[in-house]
Scaffold this active site. Structure first.
Site, PDB file in Angstrom:
ATOM      1  N   LYS A 175      50.586  30.622  50.003  1.00  0.00           N
ATOM      2  CA  LYS A 175      50.672  30.778  48.399  1.00  0.00           C
ATOM      3  C   LYS A 175      51.300  32.693  47.459  1.00  0.00           C
ATOM      4  CE  LYS A 175      48.705  30.688  45.058  1.00  0.00           C
ATOM      5  NZ  LYS A 175      49.488  31.657  44.017  1.00  0.00           N
ATOM      6  N   GLU A 250      40.029  40.458  51.266  1.00  0.00           N
ATOM      7  CA  GLU A 250      40.462  41.963  50.652  1.00  0.00           C
ATOM      8  C   GLU A 250      40.621  42.031  49.357  1.00  0.00           C
ATOM      9  OE1 GLU A 250      40.745  44.162  52.332  1.00  0.00           O
ATOM     10  OE2 GLU A 250      40.809  43.078  55.442  1.00  0.00           O
ATOM     11  N   CYS A 284      43.929  48.740  45.559  1.00  0.00           N
ATOM     12  CA  CYS A 284      43.232  48.084  45.346  1.00  0.00           C
ATOM     13  C   CYS A 284      42.681  49.800  46.254  1.00  0.00           C
ATOM     14  CB  CYS A 284      43.009  46.951  46.512  1.00  0.00           C
ATOM     15  SG  CYS A 284      44.031  47.427  48.160  1.00  0.00           S
ATOM     16  N   GLU A 385      37.056  47.677  37.444  1.00  0.00           N
ATOM     17  CA  GLU A 385      37.880  47.539  38.336  1.00  0.00           C
ATOM     18  C   GLU A 385      39.151  47.197  37.172  1.00  0.00           C
ATOM     19  OE1 GLU A 385      39.927  45.193  41.264  1.00  0.00           O
ATOM     20  OE2 GLU A 385      40.517  46.738  41.739  1.00  0.00           O
TER      21      GLU A 385
HETATM   22  P1  NAD Z   1      43.817  37.337  41.639  1.00  0.00           P
HETATM   23  O1  NAD Z   1      43.006  37.305  42.594  1.00  0.00           O
HETATM   24  O2  NAD Z   1      44.163  36.845  40.559  1.00  0.00           O
HETATM   25  O3  NAD Z   1      45.322  36.739  42.502  1.00  0.00           O
HETATM   26  C1  NAD Z   1      45.276  36.715  43.882  1.00  0.00           C
HETATM   27  C2  NAD Z   1      46.242  35.621  44.166  1.00  0.00           C
HETATM   28  O4  NAD Z   1      45.283  34.652  44.016  1.00  0.00           O
HETATM   29  C3  NAD Z   1      46.848  34.684  43.710  1.00  0.00           C
HETATM   30  O5  NAD Z   1      48.375  34.103  45.049  1.00  0.00           O
HETATM   31  C4  NAD Z   1      46.101  33.565  43.134  1.00  0.00           C
HETATM   32  O6  NAD Z   1      47.250  32.688  43.022  1.00  0.00           O
HETATM   33  C5  NAD Z   1      46.212  33.240  43.540  1.00  0.00           C
HETATM   34  N1  NAD Z   1      44.858  32.577  43.362  1.00  0.00           N
HETATM   35  C6  NAD Z   1      43.942  32.856  42.171  1.00  0.00           C
HETATM   36  N2  NAD Z   1      43.202  31.388  42.053  1.00  0.00           N
HETATM   37  C7  NAD Z   1      43.178  30.721  42.891  1.00  0.00           C
HETATM   38  C8  NAD Z   1      42.256  29.539  43.516  1.00  0.00           C
HETATM   39  N3  NAD Z   1      41.209  28.901  42.535  1.00  0.00           N
HETATM   40  N4  NAD Z   1      42.518  29.276  44.314  1.00  0.00           N
HETATM   41  C9  NAD Z   1      43.232  29.541  45.595  1.00  0.00           C
HETATM   42  N5  NAD Z   1      44.374  31.015  45.409  1.00  0.00           N
HETATM   43  C10 NAD Z   1      43.782  30.985  44.079  1.00  0.00           C
HETATM   44  O7  NAD Z   1      44.531  38.902  42.235  1.00  0.00           O
HETATM   45  P2  NAD Z   1      46.237  39.947  41.939  1.00  0.00           P
HETATM   46  O8  NAD Z   1      45.872  39.981  39.773  1.00  0.00           O
HETATM   47  O9  NAD Z   1      47.530  39.065  41.656  1.00  0.00           O
HETATM   48  O10 NAD Z   1      45.318  40.845  42.189  1.00  0.00           O
HETATM   49  C11 NAD Z   1      45.180  42.305  41.559  1.00  0.00           C
HETATM   50  C12 NAD Z   1      43.332  42.048  43.084  1.00  0.00           C
HETATM   51  O11 NAD Z   1      43.677  42.109  44.144  1.00  0.00           O
HETATM   52  C13 NAD Z   1      43.078  43.679  42.267  1.00  0.00           C
HETATM   53  O12 NAD Z   1      41.298  43.135  41.999  1.00  0.00           O
HETATM   54  C14 NAD Z   1      42.679  44.526  43.484  1.00  0.00           C
HETATM   55  O13 NAD Z   1      41.782  45.038  43.343  1.00  0.00           O
HETATM   56  C15 NAD Z   1      43.482  43.052  44.476  1.00  0.00           C
HETATM   57  N6  NAD Z   1      43.855  44.379  45.652  1.00  0.00           N
HETATM   58  C16 NAD Z   1      42.994  43.699  46.960  1.00  0.00           C
HETATM   59  C17 NAD Z   1      43.918  44.503  47.867  1.00  0.00           C
HETATM   60  C18 NAD Z   1      42.922  44.654  49.984  1.00  0.00           C
HETATM   61  O14 NAD Z   1      43.359  44.827  50.442  1.00  0.00           O
HETATM   62  N7  NAD Z   1      41.683  45.382  49.515  1.00  0.00           N
HETATM   63  C19 NAD Z   1      44.978  44.814  48.151  1.00  0.00           C
HETATM   64  C20 NAD Z   1      46.097  44.438  46.548  1.00  0.00           C
HETATM   65  C21 NAD Z   1      45.056  43.763  46.137  1.00  0.00           C
END
Ligand code: NAD
Length: 492
Positions: A175, A250, A284, A385
């Site tokens: 997803k 992550e 991240c 963040e």
């Molecule tokens: P997000 O949490 O908004 O979304 C991530 C994914 O989760 C999307 O595909 C979204 O549709 C899905 N999602 C959201 N709510 C959900 C639910 N209730 N059930 C199932 N799926 C759900 O994150 P984002 O804004 O897309 O990405 C940015 C974030 O990701 C930042 O906080 C960043 O630090 C983090 N990030 C972490 C890493 C790492 O490796 N540690 C790498 C990249 C990004």
């Protein structure tokens, strides 16, 4: 406008709700393709396909060596299409083409590395403390994995999950982020071409709260591998607990980049810039807290401001652009909000501080590279963040102060240390509570080296040999080789 459907069981399948979502280009704010708006029924269909494929001899009957060869074939196809995939990523998330192309050219190495590991997954023969038994372990796949990915580096972060989970023999429902699904859907075509049986890899698109939520609760799913924000990570962890799914997360960070007075000054400047303004701060591992020793603090910030204010903002497809837009309009508003919070908290803005305009970028979601000085580590702009091009600079006096401030965070993803003193480098690498420490470099990753968070930055590791353990479970097999069942009422 092109409309993408789900990829389920090797077929392109329309969403049951008949809905589509616009995917917008952050450079001009315009929709450029549509993706399917998935429903709970779509999620169920994808999980059913992955579940059937997990038991189907076409996949389950492959030898590990054959699985590894499929991964190697996929790697070659990604290499062939690296430019095309990178262009799609840039259109969808606005990051520099140069950065995305570097990622798509590097991604094949993960599939080769984990493809090579597929036939080196070994159990053990246990030298038991009991006579008359042969006891050994088998390392088995978990079943159906749900991989949920964010928008900042869609294919790279997906690869960190896909390569080990497929090498281990699992099947998957992906997803991707609703903002950046296209590259993942195009990648799906390559699984077919590489010869993966239908249903091993499935992609459903749409909103997290709709299709994502159903995937996380589905009884046939064994594990959720999530990359995204810590708020959603925590929600998913709680939801998945109801059916005791395994979870790896992550999440975010507030990583310190620590510059000592004995650092190579110019290298440290470059390292700090790359930590926060590359990818417009949307990584991240962004080095979003800059800790600088007080003796060089003023001079260091002066040079940094000079470089930040001359960085070229522009079309991310152009090779001379240095800073692109942020990925979504919501993210733009969030970053600008944090800038106001920083001002209200009393931090001193040295440069940037607003939406960037002019030079053909008016329609894009651009934020000026922003540096705040005199930040106290207790401020929100030092603790939360932001995920944008906003740097919070904090002065420190001694090595102990630097360690204390660096570790005063709920997060622990990455950290940079800039010093030419080897003893100090070792001391800091031990004392800092984070999954990665970079000494005199920043933002370096490899398929061979573990990546993941301490504290609230996550659970589990991606990349490196141990990543494959995240997708395996151990079975202990006991064979009586002489031992007999004499007294049925006592434990053997
Ligand atoms: P997000 O949490 O908004 O979304 C991530 C994914 O989760 C999307 O595909 C979204 O549709 C899905 N999602 C959201 N709510 C959900 C639910 N209730 N059930 C199932 N799926 C759900 O994150 P984002 O804004 O897309 O990405 C940015 C974030 O990701 C930042 O906080 C960043 O630090 C983090 N990030 C972490 C890493 C790492 O490796 N540690 C790498 C990249 C990004």
């Amino acid at each position: 406008m092109q409309a993408y459907n789900h990829y389920i069981g090797g077929e392109w399948v329309k969403p049951t709700g008949n809905g589509y979502i616009d995917s917008k280009n952050p450079f001009d704010g315009q929709p450029w393709v549509q993706i399917a708006r998935g429903t709970a029924e779509d999620a169920d269909a994808a999980v059913d396909a992955a579940h059937a494929a997990f038991r189907n001899p076409a996949w389950a009957g492959l030898t590990p060596t054959q699985r590894g060869k499929l991964l190697a074939r996929l790697a070659d196809l990604i290499e062939r299409d690296a430019q095309h995939l990178a262009e799609l990523e840039t259109r969808d998330n606005g990051k520099l083409f140069a950065e995305m192309h570097a990622q798509t050219r590097y991604i094949p190495e993960w599939f080769r590395y984990f493809g090579g590991l597929a036939d080196k997954i070994q159990g053990a023969v246990i030298p038991l403390d009991k006579k008359g038994y042969f006891n050994f372990t088998r390392r088995e796949p978990l079943g159906v994995i749900v991989a949920i990915t964010p928008w900042n580096s869609p294919l790279l972060l997906l690869t960190w999950k896909l390569a080990p989970l497929l090498a281990a023999g699992n099947t998957v429902v992906i997803k991707p982020s609703e903002h950046t699904s296209v590259s993942t859907l195009e990648l799906a075509r390559l699984f077919d071409e590489a010869g993966f049986p239908p249903g091993v890899v499935n992609v459903v698109t749409g909103f997290g709260a709709e299709v994502g939520q159903r995937l996380v609760t589905h009884p046939k799913v064994s594990k959720i591998a999530f990359t995204g924000s810590d708020a959603n990570g925590k929600l998913i962890y709680q939801t998945a607990a109801a059916s005791l799914k395994k979870v790896s997360l992550e999440l975010g960070g507030k990583s310190p980049n620590i510059v000592f007075e004995d650092a190579d000054f110019d290298q440290a400047i470059n390292g700090v810039l790359s930590g926060i303004f590359a990818a417009s701060g949307q990584t991240c591992i962004a080095g979003s807290r800059l800790l600088v020793q007080r003796s060089i603090y003023k001079r260091f910030l002066e040079r940094l401001v000079e470089r930040a204010t001359t960085a070229r903002l522009g079309n991310p497809m152009q090779p001379d652009t240095q800073v692109g837009p942020v990925t979504t309009e919501v993210q733009l508003a969030k970053v600008l909000d944090y800038i106001e919070i920083g001002k209200a908290e009393g931090a001193v803005p040295l440069c940037g501080g607003k939406r960037a305009r002019g030079n053909g970028i008016d329609d894009g979601w651009f934020v000026e590279p922003t540096i705040f000085a005199e930040v106290d580590n207790s401020m929100r702009i030092a603790q939360e963040e932001i995920f944008g091009p906003v740097l919070s600079a904090i002065p420190f006096d001694t090595q102990d102060d630097a360690i204390r401030i660096a570790n005063d965070s709920i997060y622990g993803l990455g950290a940079g240390v800039w010093t030419q003193n080897i003893k100090r480098a070792f001391a800091l690498s031990e004392a800092i509570e984070s999954g990665m420490v970079w000494v005199n470099t920043y933002r370096a990753v490899s398929f061979m080296s573990p990546f993941g968070g301490y504290k609230q930055s996550g659970i589990g590791r991606e990349s490196g040999i141990e990543a494959i353990d995240e997708y395996l479970q151990t079975k202990s097999v006991w064979i009586a080789a002489g031992a007999t069942v004499d007294n049925p009422f006592i434990i053997r």
